[in-house]
Design an enzyme around this catalytic site. Structure first.
Site, PDB file in Angstrom:
ATOM      1  N   LYS A 193      27.437   5.389  48.981  1.00 52.54           N
ATOM      2  CA  LYS A 193      28.169   4.479  48.113  1.00 52.54           C
ATOM      3  C   LYS A 193      29.340   4.127  48.413  1.00 52.54           C
ATOM      4  CE  LYS A 193      27.622   7.047  44.431  1.00 52.54           C
ATOM      5  NZ  LYS A 193      27.041   8.341  45.003  1.00 52.54           N
ATOM      6  N   ARG A 235      27.390   6.922  34.749  1.00 55.55           N
ATOM      7  CA  ARG A 235      26.784   7.946  35.586  1.00 55.55           C
ATOM      8  C   ARG A 235      25.712   8.526  34.554  1.00 55.55           C
ATOM      9  NH1 ARG A 235      29.704   9.385  40.256  1.00 55.55           N
ATOM     10  NH2 ARG A 235      29.195  11.494  40.696  1.00 55.55           N
ATOM     11  N   ARG A 268      30.513  15.481  55.921  1.00 55.19           N
ATOM     12  CA  ARG A 268      31.406  14.385  55.562  1.00 55.19           C
ATOM     13  C   ARG A 268      32.874  15.016  55.743  1.00 55.19           C
ATOM     14  NH1 ARG A 268      30.853  11.739  49.733  1.00 55.19           N
ATOM     15  NH2 ARG A 268      30.665  14.131  49.159  1.00 55.19           N
ATOM     16  N   ARG A 272      35.858  17.963  50.933  1.00 53.50           N
ATOM     17  CA  ARG A 272      35.885  17.943  49.357  1.00 53.50           C
ATOM     18  C   ARG A 272      35.404  19.325  49.023  1.00 53.50           C
ATOM     19  NH1 ARG A 272      33.099  12.702  47.235  1.00 53.50           N
ATOM     20  NH2 ARG A 272      32.457  14.109  45.778  1.00 53.50           N
ATOM     21  N   ARG A 308      24.839  19.126  42.014  1.00 47.52           N
ATOM     22  CA  ARG A 308      25.161  17.888  41.782  1.00 47.52           C
ATOM     23  C   ARG A 308      23.821  17.077  41.959  1.00 47.52           C
ATOM     24  NH1 ARG A 308      29.518  17.203  46.301  1.00 47.52           N
ATOM     25  NH2 ARG A 308      29.189  14.916  45.796  1.00 47.52           N
TER      26      ARG A 308
HETATM   27  P1  AP5 Z   1      29.698   8.570  51.177  1.00 47.45           P
HETATM   28  O1  AP5 Z   1      29.637   7.287  51.219  1.00 47.45           O
HETATM   29  O2  AP5 Z   1      30.578   9.418  51.027  1.00 47.45           O
HETATM   30  O3  AP5 Z   1      28.450   8.917  49.785  1.00 47.45           O
HETATM   31  P2  AP5 Z   1      28.732   8.917  48.421  1.00 47.45           P
HETATM   32  O4  AP5 Z   1      27.265   8.191  47.737  1.00 47.45           O
HETATM   33  O5  AP5 Z   1      29.876   7.978  48.057  1.00 47.45           O
HETATM   34  O6  AP5 Z   1      28.837  10.391  47.830  1.00 47.45           O
HETATM   35  P3  AP5 Z   1      29.858  10.859  46.945  1.00 47.45           P
HETATM   36  O7  AP5 Z   1      29.375  12.593  46.998  1.00 47.45           O
HETATM   37  O8  AP5 Z   1      31.225  10.580  46.923  1.00 47.45           O
HETATM   38  O9  AP5 Z   1      29.100  10.676  45.608  1.00 47.45           O
HETATM   39  P4  AP5 Z   1      29.207  11.329  44.272  1.00 47.45           P
HETATM   40  O10 AP5 Z   1      28.780  10.496  43.367  1.00 47.45           O
HETATM   41  O11 AP5 Z   1      28.521  12.836  44.131  1.00 47.45           O
HETATM   42  O12 AP5 Z   1      30.711  11.822  44.256  1.00 47.45           O
HETATM   43  P5  AP5 Z   1      31.865  11.195  43.268  1.00 47.45           P
HETATM   44  O13 AP5 Z   1      33.023  11.264  44.013  1.00 47.45           O
HETATM   45  O14 AP5 Z   1      31.575  10.041  42.755  1.00 47.45           O
HETATM   46  O15 AP5 Z   1      28.387   9.304  52.063  1.00 47.45           O
HETATM   47  C1  AP5 Z   1      28.234  10.749  52.461  1.00 47.45           C
HETATM   48  C2  AP5 Z   1      28.596  10.899  54.005  1.00 47.45           C
HETATM   49  O16 AP5 Z   1      27.359  10.257  54.780  1.00 47.45           O
HETATM   50  C3  AP5 Z   1      29.594  10.656  54.703  1.00 47.45           C
HETATM   51  O17 AP5 Z   1      30.052  11.558  55.660  1.00 47.45           O
HETATM   52  C4  AP5 Z   1      29.169   9.419  55.493  1.00 47.45           C
HETATM   53  O18 AP5 Z   1      29.796   8.771  56.581  1.00 47.45           O
HETATM   54  C5  AP5 Z   1      27.863   9.613  55.847  1.00 47.45           C
HETATM   55  N1  AP5 Z   1      27.083   8.056  55.576  1.00 47.45           N
HETATM   56  C6  AP5 Z   1      27.205   7.315  54.649  1.00 47.45           C
HETATM   57  N2  AP5 Z   1      26.320   6.414  54.898  1.00 47.45           N
HETATM   58  C7  AP5 Z   1      25.197   6.718  55.912  1.00 47.45           C
HETATM   59  C8  AP5 Z   1      24.119   5.896  56.723  1.00 47.45           C
HETATM   60  N3  AP5 Z   1      23.856   4.943  56.379  1.00 47.45           N
HETATM   61  N4  AP5 Z   1      23.845   6.848  57.860  1.00 47.45           N
HETATM   62  C9  AP5 Z   1      24.341   7.941  58.220  1.00 47.45           C
HETATM   63  N5  AP5 Z   1      25.456   8.712  57.678  1.00 47.45           N
HETATM   64  C10 AP5 Z   1      25.983   7.948  56.428  1.00 47.45           C
HETATM   65  O19 AP5 Z   1      31.765  12.174  42.079  1.00 47.45           O
HETATM   66  C11 AP5 Z   1      32.480  13.471  42.394  1.00 47.45           C
HETATM   67  C12 AP5 Z   1      32.533  14.517  40.807  1.00 47.45           C
HETATM   68  O20 AP5 Z   1      33.375  13.613  40.065  1.00 47.45           O
HETATM   69  C13 AP5 Z   1      31.159  14.540  40.306  1.00 47.45           C
HETATM   70  O21 AP5 Z   1      30.313  15.620  40.378  1.00 47.45           O
HETATM   71  C14 AP5 Z   1      31.523  14.522  38.793  1.00 47.45           C
HETATM   72  O22 AP5 Z   1      32.031  15.855  38.521  1.00 47.45           O
HETATM   73  C15 AP5 Z   1      32.766  13.709  38.642  1.00 47.45           C
HETATM   74  N6  AP5 Z   1      32.617  12.149  38.156  1.00 47.45           N
HETATM   75  C16 AP5 Z   1      32.768  11.120  39.055  1.00 47.45           C
HETATM   76  N7  AP5 Z   1      32.305   9.989  38.365  1.00 47.45           N
HETATM   77  C17 AP5 Z   1      32.193  10.676  37.067  1.00 47.45           C
HETATM   78  C18 AP5 Z   1      31.609   9.780  35.808  1.00 47.45           C
HETATM   79  N8  AP5 Z   1      31.124   8.564  35.933  1.00 47.45           N
HETATM   80  N9  AP5 Z   1      31.143  10.609  34.792  1.00 47.45           N
HETATM   81  C19 AP5 Z   1      31.287  12.002  34.797  1.00 47.45           C
HETATM   82  N10 AP5 Z   1      31.673  12.845  35.860  1.00 47.45           N
HETATM   83  C20 AP5 Z   1      32.241  11.804  36.957  1.00 47.45           C
END
Ligand code: AP5
Length: 210
Positions: A14, A90, A125, A158, A169
């Site tokens: 994402k 979420r 990552r 991270r 997660r």
């Molecule tokens: P990346 O693009 O970083 O993936 P992502 O989907 O953004 O993953 P996140 O881990 O950031 O998502 P998340 O939803 O768990 O975390 P968030 O920060 O929102 O890609 C991943 C890797 O793959 C990278 O190395 C990239 O280079 C590689 N890659 C990407 N695309 C590729 C492809 N096509 N081919 C090959 N490689 C590829 O949330 C973190 C925490 O915050 C949550 O656990 C929660 O505690 C809290 N939180 C956040 N939002 C909320 C909410 N709305 N409500 C409650 N808690 C929340």
């Protein structure tokens, strides 16, 4: 302003897709709930202190805490902008909160990646703590190992990217976030893209879907 929601498991890409689109299209703005929360933790705000424990365990932070942050960003965004909303909503309660805000959501795009690929994606990552650019040691490496191409900052892993927390997660994703797929599908607002192809292909498919 219009809002496109990005749905997908942790590590599905994402942030990579939204970051690339926002860097290539001046009219697009990437808003990541995770980055907002990590920013609050880094600044040591009350919201950041409250969020830290939940995030380190891989749990969702309380709805009201993250909703207040999203509400502020939506309120301050004006003009001909497409907001790429990554990580919010979420769960169903947050989807209702977004509707009650009157946010102009035009669609939701699911980046579909099976769990079997997620651990490898997250294990490799690397993230820039300054400009938030994302990399992967094999799939999307920086030009110089460990250094951000955009701003020269040292890349970090991270805290919630260890294998045990990633498992938690994924459980949270399947239990609480996945119901949003049927929710937006039922409203005729959902598109799905295959997230297992290369980054450029996924970005292209996402752009067509939105
Ligand atoms: P990346 O693009 O970083 O993936 P992502 O989907 O953004 O993953 P996140 O881990 O950031 O998502 P998340 O939803 O768990 O975390 P968030 O920060 O929102 O890609 C991943 C890797 O793959 C990278 O190395 C990239 O280079 C590689 N890659 C990407 N695309 C590729 C492809 N096509 N081919 C090959 N490689 C590829 O949330 C973190 C925490 O915050 C949550 O656990 C929660 O505690 C809290 N939180 C956040 N939002 C909320 C909410 N709305 N409500 C409650 N808690 C929340």
């Amino acid at each position: 302003m219009k809002i496109v929601i990005l749905l997908g498991a942790p590590g599905s890409g994402k942030g990579t897709v939204a970051g690339k689109l926002a860097s290539e299209h001046a009219s697009m703005k990437h808003v990541s709930s995770g980055d907002l929360l990590r920013g609050a933790i880094a600044k040591g705000t009350a919201a950041g202190l409250e969020a830290k424990g939940y995030m380190e365990k891989g749990n969702l932070v309380p709805d009201a805490l993250i909703a207040t942050m999203i509400k502020d960003v939506v309120a301050e965004t004006e003009g001909d902008v497409t907001m790429l909303l990554d990580g919010f909503p979420r769960n169903l309660a947050q989807a209702k909160i977004l509707e009650e805000m009157g946010a102009p959501v035009t669609g939701a795009v699911l980046i579909d990646v099976p769990d079997s690929i997620i651990q490898d994606r997250i294990a490799g990552r690397r993230t820039c703590p300054k400009c938030k650019a994302g990399y992967h040691v094999r799939n999307l490496p920086p030009k110089v190992e460990g250094v951000c191409d955009n701003c020269g900052e040292a890349l970090v892993i991270r805290k919630d990217d260890n294998p045990e927390t990633v498992k938690d997660r994924l459980v949270v994703y399947h239990q609480q976030t996945e119901p949003l797929i049927s929710y937006y599908s039922g409203k005729g607002m959902l598109k799905k893209v295959d997230g297992t192809t290369g980054v450029d292909n996924v970005v292209k498919a996402f752009l067509e879907a939105m």
